[in-house]
Write an enzyme that holds these catalytic residues in place. Sequence first.
Site, PDB file in Angstrom:
ATOM      1  N   GLY A 131       0.819  -1.209   0.000  1.00  0.00           N
ATOM      2  CA  GLY A 131       0.000   0.000   0.000  1.00  0.00           C
ATOM      3  C   GLY A 131       0.854   1.262   0.000  1.00  0.00           C
ATOM      4  O   GLY A 131       0.404   2.329   0.426  1.00  0.00           O
ATOM      5  N   ALA A 156       1.809   3.285  -2.202  1.00  0.00           N
ATOM      6  CA  ALA A 156       1.574   4.371  -3.159  1.00  0.00           C
ATOM      7  C   ALA A 156       0.612   5.431  -2.638  1.00  0.00           C
ATOM      8  O   ALA A 156       0.445   6.481  -3.271  1.00  0.00           O
ATOM      9  CB  ALA A 156       1.042   3.794  -4.475  1.00  0.00           C
ATOM     10  N   GLY A 175      -1.724   7.155   1.029  1.00  0.00           N
ATOM     11  CA  GLY A 175      -2.194   7.174   2.409  1.00  0.00           C
ATOM     12  C   GLY A 175      -1.166   6.760   3.451  1.00  0.00           C
ATOM     13  O   GLY A 175      -0.030   7.250   3.471  1.00  0.00           O
ATOM     14  N   ILE A 176      -1.572   5.835   4.321  1.00  0.00           N
ATOM     15  CA  ILE A 176      -0.736   5.417   5.449  1.00  0.00           C
ATOM     16  C   ILE A 176       0.551   4.741   4.961  1.00  0.00           C
ATOM     17  O   ILE A 176       1.641   5.013   5.463  1.00  0.00           O
ATOM     18  CB  ILE A 176      -1.542   4.478   6.372  1.00  0.00           C
ATOM     19  CG1 ILE A 176      -2.692   5.250   7.019  1.00  0.00           C
ATOM     20  CG2 ILE A 176      -0.648   3.840   7.427  1.00  0.00           C
ATOM     21  CD1 ILE A 176      -3.738   4.378   7.711  1.00  0.00           C
ATOM     22  N   ASP A 205      -1.330  -7.203  -7.640  1.00  0.00           N
ATOM     23  CA  ASP A 205      -2.675  -7.129  -7.071  1.00  0.00           C
ATOM     24  C   ASP A 205      -2.795  -8.102  -5.898  1.00  0.00           C
ATOM     25  O   ASP A 205      -2.876  -9.323  -6.088  1.00  0.00           O
ATOM     26  CB  ASP A 205      -3.699  -7.482  -8.164  1.00  0.00           C
ATOM     27  CG  ASP A 205      -5.127  -7.402  -7.657  1.00  0.00           C
ATOM     28  OD1 ASP A 205      -5.334  -7.133  -6.450  1.00  0.00           O
ATOM     29  OD2 ASP A 205      -6.049  -7.623  -8.469  1.00  0.00           O
ATOM     30  N   LEU A 206      -2.831  -7.565  -4.694  1.00  0.00           N
ATOM     31  CA  LEU A 206      -2.892  -8.417  -3.496  1.00  0.00           C
ATOM     32  C   LEU A 206      -4.276  -9.018  -3.275  1.00  0.00           C
ATOM     33  O   LEU A 206      -4.477  -9.794  -2.352  1.00  0.00           O
ATOM     34  CB  LEU A 206      -2.455  -7.618  -2.260  1.00  0.00           C
ATOM     35  CG  LEU A 206      -0.985  -7.182  -2.294  1.00  0.00           C
ATOM     36  CD1 LEU A 206      -0.708  -6.157  -1.196  1.00  0.00           C
ATOM     37  CD2 LEU A 206      -0.065  -8.394  -2.132  1.00  0.00           C
ATOM     38  N   SER A 235      -8.055  -1.955  12.163  1.00  0.00           N
ATOM     39  CA  SER A 235      -8.989  -0.821  12.168  1.00  0.00           C
ATOM     40  C   SER A 235      -9.869  -0.892  13.411  1.00  0.00           C
ATOM     41  O   SER A 235     -10.161  -1.980  13.914  1.00  0.00           O
ATOM     42  CB  SER A 235      -9.898  -0.866  10.941  1.00  0.00           C
ATOM     43  OG  SER A 235     -10.905   0.125  11.042  1.00  0.00           O
ATOM     44  N   TYR A 277     -16.212  -5.065   5.731  1.00  0.00           N
ATOM     45  CA  TYR A 277     -14.927  -4.460   6.129  1.00  0.00           C
ATOM     46  C   TYR A 277     -14.603  -4.778   7.600  1.00  0.00           C
ATOM     47  O   TYR A 277     -13.494  -5.258   7.887  1.00  0.00           O
ATOM     48  CB  TYR A 277     -14.983  -2.949   5.868  1.00  0.00           C
ATOM     49  CG  TYR A 277     -13.738  -2.189   6.251  1.00  0.00           C
ATOM     50  CD1 TYR A 277     -12.565  -2.294   5.508  1.00  0.00           C
ATOM     51  CD2 TYR A 277     -13.729  -1.331   7.356  1.00  0.00           C
ATOM     52  CE1 TYR A 277     -11.427  -1.571   5.856  1.00  0.00           C
ATOM     53  CE2 TYR A 277     -12.610  -0.603   7.707  1.00  0.00           C
ATOM     54  CZ  TYR A 277     -11.460  -0.720   6.956  1.00  0.00           C
ATOM     55  OH  TYR A 277     -10.335  -0.010   7.313  1.00  0.00           O
ATOM     56  N   LYS A 297     -11.230  -7.000   9.142  1.00  0.00           N
ATOM     57  CA  LYS A 297     -10.285  -6.490  10.141  1.00  0.00           C
ATOM     58  C   LYS A 297     -10.359  -7.298  11.451  1.00  0.00           C
ATOM     59  O   LYS A 297      -9.340  -7.515  12.107  1.00  0.00           O
ATOM     60  CB  LYS A 297     -10.555  -5.000  10.398  1.00  0.00           C
ATOM     61  CG  LYS A 297     -10.332  -4.110   9.173  1.00  0.00           C
ATOM     62  CD  LYS A 297      -8.865  -4.107   8.725  1.00  0.00           C
ATOM     63  CE  LYS A 297      -8.617  -3.069   7.644  1.00  0.00           C
ATOM     64  NZ  LYS A 297      -7.204  -2.978   7.233  1.00  0.00           N
TER      65      LYS A 297
HETATM   66  P1  NAI Z   1      -5.433   4.510   0.704  1.00  0.00           P
HETATM   67  O1  NAI Z   1      -6.535   4.203  -0.217  1.00  0.00           O
HETATM   68  O2  NAI Z   1      -4.886   5.884   0.748  1.00  0.00           O
HETATM   69  O3  NAI Z   1      -4.197   3.513   0.434  1.00  0.00           O
HETATM   70  C1  NAI Z   1      -4.383   2.141   0.264  1.00  0.00           C
HETATM   71  C2  NAI Z   1      -3.348   1.627  -0.721  1.00  0.00           C
HETATM   72  O4  NAI Z   1      -3.542   0.228  -0.870  1.00  0.00           O
HETATM   73  C3  NAI Z   1      -3.476   2.275  -2.103  1.00  0.00           C
HETATM   74  O5  NAI Z   1      -2.229   2.740  -2.568  1.00  0.00           O
HETATM   75  C4  NAI Z   1      -4.002   1.147  -2.959  1.00  0.00           C
HETATM   76  O6  NAI Z   1      -3.594   1.201  -4.320  1.00  0.00           O
HETATM   77  C5  NAI Z   1      -3.433  -0.072  -2.232  1.00  0.00           C
HETATM   78  N1  NAI Z   1      -4.203  -1.246  -2.604  1.00  0.00           N
HETATM   79  C6  NAI Z   1      -5.565  -1.381  -2.581  1.00  0.00           C
HETATM   80  N2  NAI Z   1      -5.918  -2.553  -3.093  1.00  0.00           N
HETATM   81  C7  NAI Z   1      -4.771  -3.192  -3.457  1.00  0.00           C
HETATM   82  C8  NAI Z   1      -4.500  -4.431  -4.062  1.00  0.00           C
HETATM   83  N3  NAI Z   1      -5.487  -5.248  -4.439  1.00  0.00           N
HETATM   84  N4  NAI Z   1      -3.204  -4.765  -4.275  1.00  0.00           N
HETATM   85  C9  NAI Z   1      -2.203  -3.934  -3.947  1.00  0.00           C
HETATM   86  N5  NAI Z   1      -2.405  -2.740  -3.364  1.00  0.00           N
HETATM   87  C10 NAI Z   1      -3.684  -2.366  -3.139  1.00  0.00           C
HETATM   88  O7  NAI Z   1      -5.952   4.059   2.119  1.00  0.00           O
HETATM   89  P2  NAI Z   1      -5.331   4.197   3.609  1.00  0.00           P
HETATM   90  O8  NAI Z   1      -6.287   4.976   4.394  1.00  0.00           O
HETATM   91  O9  NAI Z   1      -3.915   4.573   3.560  1.00  0.00           O
HETATM   92  O10 NAI Z   1      -5.460   2.679   4.085  1.00  0.00           O
HETATM   93  C11 NAI Z   1      -4.350   1.922   4.515  1.00  0.00           C
HETATM   94  C12 NAI Z   1      -4.825   0.898   5.517  1.00  0.00           C
HETATM   95  O11 NAI Z   1      -5.359   1.585   6.648  1.00  0.00           O
HETATM   96  C13 NAI Z   1      -5.935  -0.006   5.009  1.00  0.00           C
HETATM   97  O12 NAI Z   1      -5.660  -1.333   5.422  1.00  0.00           O
HETATM   98  C14 NAI Z   1      -7.170   0.537   5.690  1.00  0.00           C
HETATM   99  O13 NAI Z   1      -8.135  -0.469   5.878  1.00  0.00           O
HETATM  100  C15 NAI Z   1      -6.592   1.014   6.995  1.00  0.00           C
HETATM  101  N6  NAI Z   1      -7.408   1.986   7.707  1.00  0.00           N
HETATM  102  C16 NAI Z   1      -7.663   3.217   7.150  1.00  0.00           C
HETATM  103  C17 NAI Z   1      -8.457   4.124   7.830  1.00  0.00           C
HETATM  104  C18 NAI Z   1      -8.789   5.485   7.285  1.00  0.00           C
HETATM  105  O14 NAI Z   1      -9.630   6.182   7.885  1.00  0.00           O
HETATM  106  N7  NAI Z   1      -8.151   5.905   6.201  1.00  0.00           N
HETATM  107  C19 NAI Z   1      -9.021   3.784   9.143  1.00  0.00           C
HETATM  108  C20 NAI Z   1      -8.667   2.480   9.640  1.00  0.00           C
HETATM  109  C21 NAI Z   1      -7.891   1.624   8.922  1.00  0.00           C
END
Ligand code: NAI
Length: 258
Positions: free
Chosen positions: A9, A11, A13-14, A42-43, A112, A152, A156
Amino acid sequence: MTRRIAVSGAASGIGKSLAGLLRAHGDDVVGIDLKDAEVCADLGTAAGRSEAVDGVLARTGGALDAVVACAGISAARPATVAVNFFGVTELLAGLRPALATSTTPRAAFVGSIAGTRATVPEVVDACLSGRETAALGAADAAAARGEGNKIYPSSKAALARWMRGVCLTGDWAAAGIPLNAVAPGVVLTPMHAAHAMTEEQRENVDKAVPMPLGGYAEPEVIAHALRWLVGVENTHMTGQVMYVDGGAEAALRGRERF
Ligand code: NAI
């Protein structure tokens, strides 16, 4: 000491924030994502997970100090289980042997606050017994009967329970590898389009995820917690969900359970 760390992940957010933080401290990061990463895969599919593992091993010569699984999606459909549960557990399992080369191996993933909410038990059970087709089928059935919003949380909750099941085994604690999770509340990333929420949507989110301490978090807050979990300083913490959630878990579960 430069550490070599795989981050899924990476690319957005976190994960992106964590990759930047680690690199700023001199670590060698191998990012995994659908695009814009060192390893693109693709995970959400078994083939993609194999590609991810092979790609990381090829780039690192099979030697890693840490793995952090951040990739995830929050859609009310079965793919969420494929990415969030199997995309994490199989990535960690596939890269774990590469951690054996490190003197300070570590692993972590992003859970989460949703993992404390109502689940679809059949989805969780199928995940925990490693039956992906059954898990996706149960998620599909849940969506069809109007329980898509539990998919979801199920992914988690299953992750947290999977961690408790494996963290003390020969693969992890007995091999000297701490395995932990950070569970955020609401984080300001593209996944959570909080910037674009209406007043009513914001009220609903705040009711579901109350964050009296600091409100919504920036991704850097979660990245710092993950960095500590996979840093050399973490010698004794394993099997824990670290809630970095502005107090949401304490607010929702109170004194009864923690
Ligand atoms: P985001 O959407 O900014 O980043 C998620 C990344 O995962 C993206 O770069 C995306 O391309 C990648 N990704 C998605 N599906 C994929 C796949 N099939 N194969 C490879 N890469 C894939 O989201 P964020 O917020 O950074 O999420 C990161 C983690 O934090 C996730 O596990 C999410 O469930 C968790 N989370 C996020 C919260 C929020 O409020 N943003 C709250 C609680 C947990």
